[in-house]
Scaffold this motif. Structure first.
Motif: not given
Length: 206
Positions: A108, A111-112, A114, A175
Motif C-alpha cells: 500500500d 499511494k504514499r 503521491k 506502482n
C-alpha cells in the motif's frame, strides 16, 4: 524485452526519511555562459531508491563499495502484500520464497509516494517477518518506501537482515509493475566507506 525503471527521481522537495538531509541541486555552469551544463548535488546517502549495506547498522559490516554486486543482480520476485502495515510470517508463508531469492514487496506504500511529504505511517517488514526471510536464506529484500523498518523500529529489523548478509533495497517505485519474476539490476554508487548509496534499479521482463 521490457525494462521497468523502479527507481524514484531525485529532486528538491522529494520525500526523504524524517531527519535525513533533503537533496539540494544547484546549476553552477550553463551552456549559455560556459558551454556546458554542470550542477552540484548535496544529498544523504539514503536518498530516494537506495541500497543499505551491512555497515549501515553493523559497525564491522561491509560498506557499500565492498558489496558483492551479484547480491543485487539476477532473478527477483515481486510480491504484492496489501492491507497491513507490518509484513509478518503469516503474509509470507504462502509465497514462493526460496533460498537465494531477491524478494521485492509491492504494498500500500504505492499511494504514499503521491502524498506531498514523507509519511511516517507506512508498510514495513516486521521483526518476525525479517526472521522468516533470514531463515529462508534470501540474499536481498526490497520495499516500496524509504525504510524496510517501521518509523520507530529502533533498527532491529535492519540489524537482523544486514547482520545475516541480507542486502536491503529501499525506496523502490513498484506502482506500475505486476507481481511475478523479473531480472533485477540495482547498482549503488561506489562510495568508499559508504553506509549507503542512491541507486538506479530496474526490472527486466523478457
Amino acid at each position: 524485452m521490457i525494462v521497468h525503471d523502479v527507481s524514484v527521481p531525485i529532486f528538491m522537495g522529494m520525500h526523504v526519511f524524517a531527519g535525513d538531509p533533503a537533496p539540494e541541486i544547484k546549476r553552477v555552469k550553463s551552456i549559455e555562459e560556459n558551454g556546458a551544463n554542470v550542477s552540484v548535488i548535496s544529498m544523504g546517502t539514503h536518498t530516494g531508491t537506495h541500497v543499505d549495506p551491512p555497515f549501515h547498522f553493523v559497525q564491522s559490516g561491509n560498506t557499500v563499495d565492498e558489496l558483492d554486486l551479484s547480491l543485487l543482480m539476477g532473478e527477483a520476485k515481486v510480491f504484492e502484500v496489501y492491507g497491513t502495515l507490518k509484513i509478518q510470517p503469516e503474509h509470507l508463508k504462502n509465497l514462493d520464497i526460496q533460498k537465494g531469492d531477491m524478494v521485492l514487496f509491492k504494498t500500500d506504500n504505492a499511494k504514499r509516494w503521491k502524498q506531498p511529504q514523507f509519511q511516517k505511517e507506512f508498510t514495513s517488514l516486521g521483526l518476525e517477518g525479517a526472521q522468516y526471510l533470514v531463515e529462508k536464506g534470501v540474499k536481498a529484500v526490497g520495499i516500496d518506501y524509504l525504510s524496510i523498518e517501521e518509523y520507530h523500529g529502533g533498527g532491529r529489523v535492519h540489524r537482523l537482515l544486514l547482520g545475516n548478509g541480507v542486502v536491503v533495497v529501499e525506496g523502490l517505485y513498484l506502482n506500475d509493475v505486476n507481481p511475478g519474476k523479473y531480472k533485477f539490476i540495482c547498482l549503488p554508487l561506489k562510495i568508499k566507506g559508504g553506509d549507503g548509496s542512491p541507486a538506479r534499479a530496474i526490472l527486466i521482463e523478457e
